[in-house]
Design an enzyme around this catalytic site. Structure first.
Site, PDB file in Angstrom:
ATOM      1  CG  ASP A  85      -7.187   3.045  -0.995  1.00 26.20           C
ATOM      2  OD1 ASP A  85      -7.929   2.052  -0.862  1.00 26.20           O
ATOM      3  OD2 ASP A  85      -6.910   3.795  -0.041  1.00 26.20           O
ATOM      4  CE  LYS A 106      -4.567   0.595   0.409  1.00 23.47           C
ATOM      5  NZ  LYS A 106      -5.631  -0.354   0.082  1.00 23.47           N
TER       6      LYS A 106
HETATM    7  P1  NAD Z   1     -13.050   7.340  -2.569  1.00 30.33           P
HETATM    8  O1  NAD Z   1     -11.990   8.352  -2.425  1.00 30.33           O
HETATM    9  O2  NAD Z   1     -13.605   7.066  -3.915  1.00 30.33           O
HETATM   10  O3  NAD Z   1     -14.277   7.737  -1.600  1.00 30.33           O
HETATM   11  C1  NAD Z   1     -14.113   7.950  -0.227  1.00 30.33           C
HETATM   12  C2  NAD Z   1     -15.456   8.339   0.375  1.00 30.33           C
HETATM   13  O4  NAD Z   1     -15.300   8.427   1.797  1.00 30.33           O
HETATM   14  C3  NAD Z   1     -15.971   9.702  -0.092  1.00 30.33           C
HETATM   15  O5  NAD Z   1     -17.369   9.655  -0.233  1.00 30.33           O
HETATM   16  C4  NAD Z   1     -15.610  10.616   1.085  1.00 30.33           C
HETATM   17  O6  NAD Z   1     -16.477  11.744   1.190  1.00 30.33           O
HETATM   18  C5  NAD Z   1     -15.803   9.666   2.246  1.00 30.33           C
HETATM   19  N1  NAD Z   1     -15.070  10.104   3.450  1.00 30.33           N
HETATM   20  C6  NAD Z   1     -13.783  10.534   3.532  1.00 30.33           C
HETATM   21  N2  NAD Z   1     -13.505  10.908   4.791  1.00 30.33           N
HETATM   22  C7  NAD Z   1     -14.630  10.689   5.524  1.00 30.33           C
HETATM   23  C8  NAD Z   1     -14.973  10.887   6.887  1.00 30.33           C
HETATM   24  N3  NAD Z   1     -14.091  11.373   7.755  1.00 30.33           N
HETATM   25  N4  NAD Z   1     -16.225  10.555   7.283  1.00 30.33           N
HETATM   26  C9  NAD Z   1     -17.129  10.077   6.415  1.00 30.33           C
HETATM   27  N5  NAD Z   1     -16.857   9.863   5.102  1.00 30.33           N
HETATM   28  C10 NAD Z   1     -15.628  10.175   4.669  1.00 30.33           C
HETATM   29  O7  NAD Z   1     -12.479   5.995  -1.898  1.00 30.33           O
HETATM   30  P2  NAD Z   1     -12.896   4.483  -2.203  1.00 30.33           P
HETATM   31  O8  NAD Z   1     -12.009   3.951  -3.246  1.00 30.33           O
HETATM   32  O9  NAD Z   1     -14.370   4.395  -2.351  1.00 30.33           O
HETATM   33  O10 NAD Z   1     -12.447   3.785  -0.831  1.00 30.33           O
HETATM   34  C11 NAD Z   1     -13.297   3.745   0.313  1.00 30.33           C
HETATM   35  C12 NAD Z   1     -12.800   2.677   1.284  1.00 30.33           C
HETATM   36  O11 NAD Z   1     -12.788   1.408   0.630  1.00 30.33           O
HETATM   37  C13 NAD Z   1     -11.376   2.878   1.783  1.00 30.33           C
HETATM   38  O12 NAD Z   1     -11.285   2.387   3.109  1.00 30.33           O
HETATM   39  C14 NAD Z   1     -10.558   2.011   0.854  1.00 30.33           C
HETATM   40  O13 NAD Z   1      -9.320   1.626   1.417  1.00 30.33           O
HETATM   41  C15 NAD Z   1     -11.502   0.843   0.696  1.00 30.33           C
HETATM   42  N6  NAD Z   1     -11.269   0.035  -0.495  1.00 30.33           N
HETATM   43  C16 NAD Z   1     -11.280   0.573  -1.754  1.00 30.33           C
HETATM   44  C17 NAD Z   1     -11.102  -0.240  -2.851  1.00 30.33           C
HETATM   45  C18 NAD Z   1     -11.185   0.272  -4.274  1.00 30.33           C
HETATM   46  O14 NAD Z   1     -11.142  -0.552  -5.196  1.00 30.33           O
HETATM   47  N7  NAD Z   1     -11.324   1.556  -4.510  1.00 30.33           N
HETATM   48  C19 NAD Z   1     -10.874  -1.610  -2.674  1.00 30.33           C
HETATM   49  C20 NAD Z   1     -10.878  -2.133  -1.388  1.00 30.33           C
HETATM   50  C21 NAD Z   1     -11.083  -1.300  -0.312  1.00 30.33           C
END
Ligand code: NAD
Length: 517
Positions: free
Chosen positions: A224, A184
């Site tokens: 991510d 990561k």
């Molecule tokens: P993203 O950047 O597309 O979206 C993040 C979302 O979280 C946004 O809606 C943002 O407003 C919200 N957010 C940020 N800070 C916040 C807070 N303090 N309180 C409430 N909401 C908040 O990110 P993503 O890719 O959707 O990732 C979201 C989660 O899923 C992360 O934990 C990431 O590690 C995990 N994840 C993502 C993937 C992927 O393929 N993108 C895969 C596995 C896990």
């Protein structure tokens, strides 16, 4: 007078300092103890293979910073400047990035470094300065294959956080049986404070420095939080720049746009995987997702695609919390309209759910108390604390985000009988389809979305069922799965069960291949 030995006995036992990483590894140690993991394998996995910290510098562009109304009064007679179209980029915080070309051929009225735009506001012209950003790549383990894990652009990142997230990737890739390890990384930056050209420059510089550490058979980044397919395209471009056999290197990043070697289904894959797990959870109880209610935290890639797919299956979204606020509608939020509001609305610069007309704003505290069949955290880690876990009014927490539940909250959920689909299986759909993308890149193939989803569904449900059997301590063999090699002969909690599955698969590599890889 106590003897030296007595002094030694009385000395307080020094506890290792508690950090995000030690919290994240608590479950590793519990599972390792329960299954009697070999000491040397344990030591190999306890700390990452490599922890890289480096710095990225760029020259920022000029900015127009809005003056507060009071301060703007001294410029009351300043004429309006009409800048050239296309040279301005409005940021969510109200500042404007000013590309030099905007000044070409315009009648520019600047007084003491201030100018007035046609919207009537006075702005201070702040020349772009050089800025340095801290960047990270943690490579946790490669016993099962090349390091693999996302790139996060966020203000609140640290080495400790990336260590925890990299380790999670090692467990996740083992659980969904893709031949990768865990990694990561990312940059300490709030991407919303920078313009598109600046993000491009930062990304290119980041990849320039990362280039020696990664490769399609060594370490493969993906999107991510705060990154997306456009950023993956820039990383690909920088990595392959000037290479004679560029096309052979396309698998150096995954999560690319489908038009440049990305896989069909990758963009929605994490959300799709979350839904496959939830679907199987309820199917075992003879229930479908139709009419099921849920509260969702985060409406980014994972949150919005989970919601879109659940909408198609007839589930009802009651509340959404994101970085900027929370919305609620007891009759159900119309997901397609919310997606259009967040993603197709040029005025919604923050891409926030806040202000959505089909729901009312509520507090974050009330969000966690919305009565619903499930709660899906899909934002950042550590959000479900013990205090939040006490207040949840749900039967199931399905972890779309990485590490959303603290160890104390886990104990509260268990005591309250709230079921859990742990992150390392629940959100593993993204890395699974990243692997399909990598295979397609290697073989120069293109699979359809239906092919991708069929494989993904099999991977998610088969491994979720193995985890369920480990948790219950009831080994089974069916057409789809065989949990006999993994069950311990007694029940364990679901998070521990997922970790046991991961560790048993990693253990096999060390036992059969030894320690030289
Ligand atoms: P993203 O950047 O597309 O979206 C993040 C979302 O979280 C946004 O809606 C943002 O407003 C919200 N957010 C940020 N800070 C916040 C807070 N303090 N309180 C409430 N909401 C908040 O990110 P993503 O890719 O959707 O990732 C979201 C989660 O899923 C992360 O934990 C990431 O590690 C995990 N994840 C993502 C993937 C992927 O393929 N993108 C895969 C596995 C896990």
């Amino acid at each position: 007078m106590p003897t030296t030995e007595e002094n030694f006995m009385r000395a307080p036992v020094s506890q290792p300092k508690r950090t995000l990483y030690t919290d994240a590894m608590e479950i590793f140690h519990r599972a390792a103890d329960l299954m009697g993991l070999d000491k040397r394998i344990r030591l190999e996995l306890e700390q990452p293979d490599y922890e890289h910290i480096f710095y990225v510098t760029i020259k920022l562009q000029d900015r127009l910073v809005p003056l507060p109304a009071e301060a703007a009064k001294q410029f009351a007679d300043l004429p309006v400047t009409h800048l050239r179209d296309g040279g301005l980029e409005l940021l969510p915080d109200g500042k404007i990035i000013l590309a030099r070309r905007a000044l070409l051929g315009a009648d520019v009225f600047i007084r003491n470094g201030h100018l007035r735009l046609p919207n009537g506001n006075v702005y201070q012209l702040v020349p772009g300065e050089d800025e340095r950003f801290k960047a990270y790549r943690v490579q946790h383990n490669q016993a099962r294959g090349p390091y693999k894990g996302g790139i996060r652009y966020h203000r609140e990142v640290s080495l400790d956080l990336f260590k925890a997230l990299a380790a999670e990737m090692t467990w996740k890739t083992a659980i969904v049986e893709v031949p990768f390890g865990g990694a990561k990384g990312g940059i300490q930056i709030d991407p919303r404070q920078y313009g598109a050209d600046e993000i491009e420059a930062i990304t290119l510089r980041f990849m320039y420095k990362l280039k020696n550490l990664i490769g399609p058979n060594l370490d493969i980044p993906a999107p991510d939080v705060g990154t997306n397919p456009q950023i993956m395209a820039l990383m690909l471009r920088q990595y392959t720049d000037g290479e004679r056999e560029r096309h052979m290197l396309r698998g150096v990043v995954t999560g690319k746009d489908v038009r440049i070697g990305g896989s069909e289904g990758r963009n929605k894959a994490t959300g799709q995987g979350v839904v496959y797990c939830i679907e199987d959870f309820f199917a075992e109880r003879g229930e479908s997702l139709r009419g099921k209610t849920y509260a969702l935290q985060g409406f980014g890639n994972v949150g919005s695609s989970t919601a879109e797919i659940l909408h198609g299956l007839g589930a009802r979204l009651l509340a959404v919390n994101d970085a900027d606020g929370t919305i609620f509608n007891g009759d159900g939020i119309d997901v397609p309209s919310l997606i259009a509001y967040v993603y197709d609305n040029p005025k919604n610069l923050k891409r926030s759910v806040l202000g959505f007309p089909g729901a009312q704003p509520i507090s974050k505290r009330d969000f966690w108390e919305v009565p619903a069949d499930m709660v899906i955290p899909a934002a950042l880690g550590g959000e479900i604390t013990a205090e939040v876990a006490e207040r949840l009014k749900t039967k199931l927490v399905a972890e779309g985000a990485n590490g959303p539940t603290t160890p104390e909250a886990d104990r509260v959920l268990a005591r309250r009988g709230i079921e859990l689909i742990p992150d390392i299986i629940c959100n593993a759909g993204g890395v699974t389809v990243s692997y399909y993308e990598w295979v397609q890149n290697k073989r120069m193939e293109k699979w359809t979305e239906a092919e991708v989803n069929k494989k993904l569904e099999y991977a998610m449900k088969r491994n979720w069922r193995i985890i369920r059997d480990i948790a219950r301590g009831s080994p089974r063999k069916t057409d789809m799965h065989d949990s006999r090699p993994y069950c311990l002969g007694r029940p364990v909690d679901t998070r521990c069960a997922a970790m046991i599955l991961a560790l048993k698969r990693i253990e096999a590599h060390y036992q059969l291949e030894g320690f030289s890889q």
